[in-house]
Design an enzyme around this catalytic site. Structure first.
Site, short mmCIF file in Angstrom:
data_model
loop_
_atom_site.label_atom_id
_atom_site.label_comp_id
_atom_site.label_asym_id
_atom_site.label_seq_id
_atom_site.Cartn_x
_atom_site.Cartn_y
_atom_site.Cartn_z
N HIS A 26 10.94 -20.36 28.46
CA HIS A 26 10.87 -21.19 29.67
C HIS A 26 9.88 -20.64 30.68
CE1 HIS A 26 12.23 -22.49 33.70
NE2 HIS A 26 12.41 -23.64 33.09
N ARG A 81 7.07 -32.49 26.57
CA ARG A 81 8.42 -31.98 26.27
C ARG A 81 9.43 -32.65 27.19
NH1 ARG A 81 5.78 -26.75 25.53
NH2 ARG A 81 6.34 -25.85 23.51
N ARG A 83 7.85 -36.43 23.25
CA ARG A 83 8.70 -35.85 22.20
C ARG A 83 10.16 -36.01 22.59
NH1 ARG A 83 8.83 -29.65 20.79
NH2 ARG A 83 10.09 -29.59 22.66
N GLU A 120 7.44 -28.88 11.78
CA GLU A 120 7.93 -27.60 12.31
C GLU A 120 8.77 -26.85 11.28
OE1 GLU A 120 8.79 -27.85 16.82
OE2 GLU A 120 9.81 -29.56 15.94
C1 PEP Z 1 6.70 -25.80 18.50
O1 PEP Z 1 7.75 -25.51 17.92
O2 PEP Z 1 5.58 -25.35 18.17
C2 PEP Z 1 6.72 -26.70 19.66
C3 PEP Z 1 5.61 -27.11 20.23
O3 PEP Z 1 7.95 -27.07 20.12
P1 PEP Z 1 8.85 -26.13 21.06
O4 PEP Z 1 8.08 -24.93 21.42
O5 PEP Z 1 9.23 -26.96 22.21
O6 PEP Z 1 10.01 -25.84 20.14
MG MG Z 2 9.46 -26.75 18.31
#
Ligand code: PEP
Ligand code: MG
Length: 765
Positions: free
Chosen positions: A401, A496, A543, A640
């Protein structure tokens, strides 16, 4: 030189034998300031212990062979040396001298087995004034001959704490020339205690700052307790301001065990003012006397027992920045003393006063220009983060964060320091380097990074490079959208949702169960609109919510979040949203509304998919709400999981417009490394060849099928990785705001190289 010296025999010049702490206690005692009585086990005694027992050479050999940048090795060496130090029998001669001094102290006070505080006070042979503050141990409420001897020896061992070894290496101190004296002082069983600066600690203004809390002073010094703060006018002798804080915990001596314990502050005291007007003026008088005695601003610790004030410590305020704001950028020290080290999470240098935030009640203390230090930031902290000039956290990696938010806000940030919030001292001035991940003592001379109106990003827009591969930007906070759009990015490759949801303070599920779905939809519309508007008509890939259970627990209504052993492998991403389709529906409704208002630039991206059935089901829910995936709205998935990457043709068959590599997660799932676990952080690397193999496979399949490819993980901001991706034929790259310009340059360079290569090949044919 003697083995022990009572305070009455020491002066401030005796730093080499008594350390800074011991020498100053001697100086204060001799100046008639009320200091609890005590003595110093001198650095000579430590030296004799090391040489006479024969352990010195072996310890220096361990240190010689050590690579301090290898954290495991550093910890192991520290443990080994401390074991040698504490298990080696102290020569009787030294033991007897310490016991005799302790008994003389008890005799003077007129009590047996007096409770004492045992504090380390390190000193360097070549540079006795060097500051080793906070690196060695302090033990409170110790009593009895055996225990006093044992804890003196423990203080000696603490000269080899890993952070102390690291600090000396980084700052070129010769381990063999650093000594440690130990202060043994009657313990004040304080009913109230705190710190006092005899001038404003950062500006040097002639006003006294007193911080006060109930119980022993440890709570204030460590930053565990939010103290009352009092500003006092030195000239007019009057209180300028007294702010009562909500004091939740306090430290005190347990009457049974004698140990220092942390207890809850009784309810009737927690919001009660700690210091009376009379106590404040007495403290201020003492402060002025000490300041005048040293002829220099002082940073002191005090305690009150049975209504009597004691000064426990005084040291110069060495980190003062007496200059006005305009001249601050030119002033500062050249000497770079690293006091904490973590990961550079948001680039830039920042100097300011450390403000340690333990909980959200303390956010008000962050003023413009402060350095916010905390274990880990939360969405509640964002307003305070905006006021801060820099952010330092104990925990987290570059996708936590604090890292994401500070990058979007453009604030330098260092994460994962381990113990920054424990070792950095409240109100001390530090400089952090958000690229290298270092925190330096004091204000360093830095380049003036204030670009005024002409920011680097606006300069880039004026001189926009055109690239075929689109360069997009990641956005997490709607309020940062404008700044992100000023980079000239070709759209938002990742919007996000989590930060927006967390900022609402209420769990999205609670909106639904309380029958307030419309409020949730409205809040989402307002937030997404800010981004869609700032970028219109460029595409924004929204997303859908990826809510790990541990992060959503703190929200109102979040108490029902299940406990998971490993939330990273658990109930998050699309799998969770398909179990809780009401939330997903609310998101889709918000997007539908925005589409109806003309913001057709918004597309949808699903996180953490691992099977095409998840994609299919999400599309069905979208249709139920009235969206038409792939017809009127761009629809894609994040890649992912290795599962999704290895079966990408099945997702293509199910129907997608685009994929985006979430390398933060793809890395953790491919390498089996929890991205939030600092114990394995050293192994986490997007550059592991397996990641690029998976990506290459997916790009190849997608290019064949005419499906767009992108990246929105941290790796999309890494020039070397971007270079490879462009060569592989990725359609777009989405980077952090601060990295867009660099990524654009890399993309342009690689494209040029590829075009030239192709042209040459053509000419040869
Ligand atoms: C990732 O996993 O690369 C991504 C962009 O999503 P987050 O960091 O929000 O999990
Ligand atoms: Mg991610």
């Amino acid at each position: 030189m003697k083995h022990v010296e009572f305070f009455e025999e020491l002066r401030k010049e005796d730093v080499a034998i008594a350390g800074g702490k011991g020498a100053n206690l001697g100086e204060l005692t001799q100046a008639g300031i009320p200091v609890p009585p005590g003595f110093v086990v001198t650095s000579k005694t430590y030296d004799q212990f090391m040489k006479e027992t024969g352990i010195f050479d072996g310890i220096m050999d361990i240190l010689d062979a050590l690579d301090v940048n290898n954290n495991k090795e550093l910890q192991a060496s520290s443990v080994r040396i401390k074991k040698i130090m504490t298990e080696t029998r102290m020569p009787d001669e030294i033991k007897i001298i310490i016991i005799e001094a302790y008994n003389a102290l008890c005799h003077r006070i007129g009590k047996d087995d007096v409770f004492v505080a045992i504090r380390s006070s390190a000193t360097a042979e070549d540079l006795p004034e060097a500051s080793f503050a906070g690196q060695q141990d302090t033990y409170l409420n110790i009593r009895g001959n055996e225990d006093v001897v044992e804890y003196v020896q423990k203080c000696w061992a603490s000269l080899f704490e890993s952070r102390a070894i690291f600090y000396r290496e980084e700052n070129d101190f010769d381990h063999s020339k650093v000594y440690i004296a130990v202060v043994v002082q009657e313990m004040v069983d304080a009913e109230k205690a705190g710190v006092m600066f005899t001038v404003h600690p950062s500006t040097g203004e002639e006003k006294i700052l007193i911080e006060a809390a109930w119980g022993l002073g440890e709570g204030v010094v460590s930053g565990t307790v939010t103290p009352d703060t009092c500003w006092y006018d030195k000239e007019k002798n009057e209180i300028l301001d007294y702010k009562i804080s909500n004091k939740k915990v306090m430290f005190k001596r347990d009457p049974d065990t004698g140990h220092t314990v942390m207890v809850d502050v009784p309810e009737n005291l927690s919001e009660k003012r700690v210091l009376s007007t009379d106590e404040i003026s007495q403290l201020a008088d003492l402060g002025k006397r000490i300041h005048n005695h040293y002829n220099f601003p002082q940073d002191t610790e005090w305690a009150i027992e049975d209504g009597k004030i004691y000064m426990l410590q005084s040291r110069p305020v060495t980190t003062l920045n007496m200059n006005n704001a305009e001249s601050q950028t030119e002033e500062g020290s050249d000497e770079r003393i690293i006091i904490a080290k973590g990961l550079g999470a948001s680039p830039g240098m920042a100097s300011g006063a450390v403000k340690i935030v333990r909980n959200t009640d303390e956010l008000d203390k962050i003023e413009e220009g402060d350095i916010l230090v905390t274990v880990m930031t939360t969405p509640d902290m964002v307003p305070a983060m905006k006021r801060a000039d820099g952010i330092i956290t104990d925990e987290g990696g570059v996708t936590c964060h604090a890292a994401i938010v500070s990058r979007e806000l453009g604030i330098p940030c260092v994460v994962g320091t381990g113990d920054g919030s424990k070792i950095l001292k409240e109100n001390s001035i530090v400089t952090l380097d958000g690229s290298k991940g270092f925190v330096y003592e004091g204000k360093l001379k830095t380049e003036d990074t204030d670009y005024g109106e002409e920011t680097p990003t606006t300069a880039i827009i004026q001189n926009q490079l055109i690239t075929v591969t689109e360069v997009k930007v990641n956005v997490s906070m709607p309020e940062a959208a404008k700044k992100a759009s000023e980079t000239g990015a070709d759209g938002v490759g990742l919007l996000r949702t989590e930060h927006m949801m967390l900022a609402l303070g209420v769990h999205p599920k609670k909106f639904i169960t309380d029958g307030k779905e419309d409020e949730l939809v409205k809040a989402l519309v307002e937030n997404i609109l800010k981004v869609a508007d700032a970028f219109y008509p460029k595409t924004v890939w929204y997303r859908t919510l990826d809510a790990p259970t541990d992060e959503f627990k703190s929200l109102q209504g979040g108490e029902n979040e299940p406990y998971e052993h490993n939330p990273m492998l658990g109930w998050r991403g699309i799998r969770r949203e398909l179990d809780e389709p009401e939330i997903l529906k609310a998101e889709f409704k918000a997007i539908k509304k925005l589409h109806e208002e003309g913001y057709t630039n918004i597309g949808v991206m699903l996180p953490l998919v691992q099977h095409p059935d998840e994609l299919k089901e999400a599309k069905r829910i979208a249709r139920e709400v009235g969206l038409k995936p792939q017809k009127t709205i761009e629809w894609g998935i994040m890649v992912e999981t290795p599962g999704a990457a290895l079966t990408i043709e099945d997702f293509i068959a199910e129907g997608i417009d685009f994929v985006s590599f979430g390398t933060n997660d793809l890395t953790q799932y491919t390498l089996a490394i929890d991205r939030n676990n600092e114990h394995v952080a050293g192994l986490y690397s997007e550059r592991h060849p397996a990641i690029m193999k998976l990506i290459a496979m997916v790009i190849k399949e997608c290019n064949k099928a005419g499906v767009k490819t992108s990246i929105c993980g941290q790796a999309g901001s890494m020039p070397d990785i971007v270079e490879q991706l462009v060569e592989l034929g990725i359609t777009s790259v989405s980077a952090n705001t601060d990295a867009v310009a660099t990524v654009r340059e890399v993309v342009a360079r690689v494209e040029k190289k590829l075009v030239l290569k192709a042209a040459r090949k053509l000419m040869q044919e």
